[in-house]
Design an enzyme around this catalytic site. Structure first.
Site, PDB file in Angstrom:
ATOM      1  N   HIS A 179       0.840  -1.196   0.000  1.00  0.00           N
ATOM      2  CA  HIS A 179       0.000   0.000   0.000  1.00  0.00           C
ATOM      3  C   HIS A 179       0.875   1.246   0.000  1.00  0.00           C
ATOM      4  O   HIS A 179       1.941   1.277   0.605  1.00  0.00           O
ATOM      5  CB  HIS A 179      -0.895  -0.012   1.236  1.00  0.00           C
ATOM      6  N   CYS A 201      -3.470   2.880  -4.317  1.00  0.00           N
ATOM      7  CA  CYS A 201      -4.429   3.686  -3.557  1.00  0.00           C
ATOM      8  C   CYS A 201      -4.479   5.099  -4.107  1.00  0.00           C
ATOM      9  O   CYS A 201      -3.511   5.862  -3.966  1.00  0.00           O
ATOM     10  CB  CYS A 201      -4.056   3.692  -2.074  1.00  0.00           C
ATOM     11  N   HIS A 240      -7.457   0.611  -4.286  1.00  0.00           N
ATOM     12  CA  HIS A 240      -8.246   1.415  -3.347  1.00  0.00           C
ATOM     13  C   HIS A 240      -8.611   2.689  -4.089  1.00  0.00           C
ATOM     14  O   HIS A 240      -7.716   3.444  -4.491  1.00  0.00           O
ATOM     15  CB  HIS A 240      -7.432   1.790  -2.113  1.00  0.00           C
ATOM     16  N   ASP A 291     -12.635   3.282  -1.126  1.00  0.00           N
ATOM     17  CA  ASP A 291     -11.878   3.471   0.106  1.00  0.00           C
ATOM     18  C   ASP A 291     -12.682   4.391   1.026  1.00  0.00           C
ATOM     19  O   ASP A 291     -13.885   4.539   0.855  1.00  0.00           O
ATOM     20  CB  ASP A 291     -10.496   4.031  -0.235  1.00  0.00           C
ATOM     21  N   HIS A 292     -12.022   5.028   1.958  1.00  0.00           N
ATOM     22  CA  HIS A 292     -12.696   5.818   2.987  1.00  0.00           C
ATOM     23  C   HIS A 292     -13.888   6.607   2.431  1.00  0.00           C
ATOM     24  O   HIS A 292     -13.772   7.272   1.401  1.00  0.00           O
ATOM     25  CB  HIS A 292     -11.727   6.832   3.611  1.00  0.00           C
ATOM     26  N   TYR A 326     -15.148   4.363   7.586  1.00  0.00           N
ATOM     27  CA  TYR A 326     -15.595   3.006   7.250  1.00  0.00           C
ATOM     28  C   TYR A 326     -17.056   2.738   7.596  1.00  0.00           C
ATOM     29  O   TYR A 326     -17.417   1.645   8.021  1.00  0.00           O
ATOM     30  CB  TYR A 326     -14.679   1.984   7.919  1.00  0.00           C
TER      31      TYR A 326
END
Length: 356
Positions: free
Chosen positions: A207, A245, A272, A317-318, A331
């Site tokens: 990552h 990401c 991501h 992702d977030h 999340y």
């Protein structure tokens, strides 16, 4: 491309597998044994139990995020040999259970870093935010206290209390670790585990650093095209690959993410995908996945994934915290479900346009 969602396990996650199963086009989850500590061996029985629980709800276990790496490996201490042996044993157990993707990071002390876990936006939603001026005012030894106080009672991934209770000790241990030494320690680790990865077909997907620059003087080596290419070249086998990401890379406006995706074709095992909005140098907020809500062009990002023939998992992702949801920062269910649907819509449009 397989659309997935991160899931921390029924003991830790406010989101249920049944809810995830109801997101259109979501076929699997990326999960972990969240209660384990870095350096512990994951038993085959625990892995199988996790996998069976997920499959019982009609989803697949698409990969692991993360099998955390012990600090002794990152620092390069003699004790790393035992922790590498433990890691290899975990990989063997994962491989025997048919799991072929492991996302991990090699960031010292702190994984991702934010100055605010719930910055309110004009629409009333809240997001994760980073402001270098605010971070510079924080004593690194008290960073965990800052994060923990604003976590809503959740244990944040990468900010586990038992490890970060030793934060002063960890900073001292990393004192002599610069970027070159950290890079060499990563290469040492990868070369040690690659035979096992090749035997079981396990794809190791590193990552990106988040944010994409040094925080508190700690080294960063997975933050731009040149540094990432160096890691891939140092261990030039397919099993040594990336978790691309967009949010981590996107924290720096200098990173051309669609170009990087195309450049790393064949070595991106996991994606991501999220959006950020640049506010000033060293200052950004996370945003909704919609391109116009942030600074990243999500259409061009998804098109780049399509152009390289991405077949592995991607996950939103977030997300923002919306509609009064109480969950682990970044999340929750609602905004990530919206993100998954939006990304699937982009993918369908790109795929159908390419076939005309």
């Amino acid at each position: 491309m397989k659309m997935t969602l991160r899931w921390f396990g029924s003991k830790y996650d406010t989101v249920t597998l049944r809810q995830i199963r109801q997101i259109p086009g979501c076929v699997g989850v990326i999960s972990t044994l969240y209660g384990t500590k870095p350096g512990e061996v994951w038993s085959r029985e625990a892995i199988r139990t996790m996998k069976e629980e997920i499959e019982a709800e009609g989803l697949e276990l698409s990969g692991i995020e993360s099998v955390n790496i012990h600090d002794d490996i990152k620092i390069g201490l003699p004790t790393r040999e035992q922790y590498i042996a433990n890691y290899i044993e975990t990989l063997e157990n994962l491989g025997k259970e048919g799991i072929d993707l492991v996302c991990y990071n090699f960031m010292p002390v702190f994984d991702w870093t934010r100055s605010d876990l719930a910055k309110e936006r004009p629409d009333g939603s809240t997001v994760l935010s980073y402001d270098q001026e605010l971070v510079d005012k924080i004593d690194p030894a008290k960073m965990f206290e800052e994060m923990d106080a604003n976590s809503g009672g959740f244990i944040l991934p990468g900010w586990e209390p038992d490890r970060l209770a030793r934060v002063k000790e960890l900073f001292e241990m990393y004192k002599e670790v610069d970027e070159e030494k950290l890079f060499q320690n990563l290469v040492y680790f990868l070369k040690a585990i690659m035979p096992t990865c090749e035997k079981y077909g396990i794809k190791m997907a590193i990552h990106m650093d988040d944010p994409a620059w040094s925080v508190f003087g700690l080294p960063r080596i997975v933050n731009n095209k040149e540094n990432i290419q160096r890691i891939l070249d140092a261990v030039p086998v397919m099993n040594n690959g990336l978790t691309l990401c967009t949010g981590s890379l996107g924290s720096s406006p200098h990173n051309d993410i669609p170009d990087m995706i195309r450049s790393f074709k064949g070595r991106i095992h996991f994606g991501h995908v999220r959006n950020v909005i640049h506010l000033a140098p060293g200052k950004f907020d996370e945003a909704a996945h919609l391109s116009s809500d942030g600074s990243l062009d999500m259409f061009e990002i998804m098109k780049a994934f399509y152009d390289i023939g991405m077949t592995g998992p991607i996950r939103p992702d977030h997300g923002r915290m919306i509609w009064g949801e109480k969950a682990m920062p970044g999340y929750g269910l609602y905004d990530r479900a919206l993100g998954a649907t939006y990304l699937n819509g982009l993918w369908e449009a790109i795929e159908k346009s390419a076939k005309k």
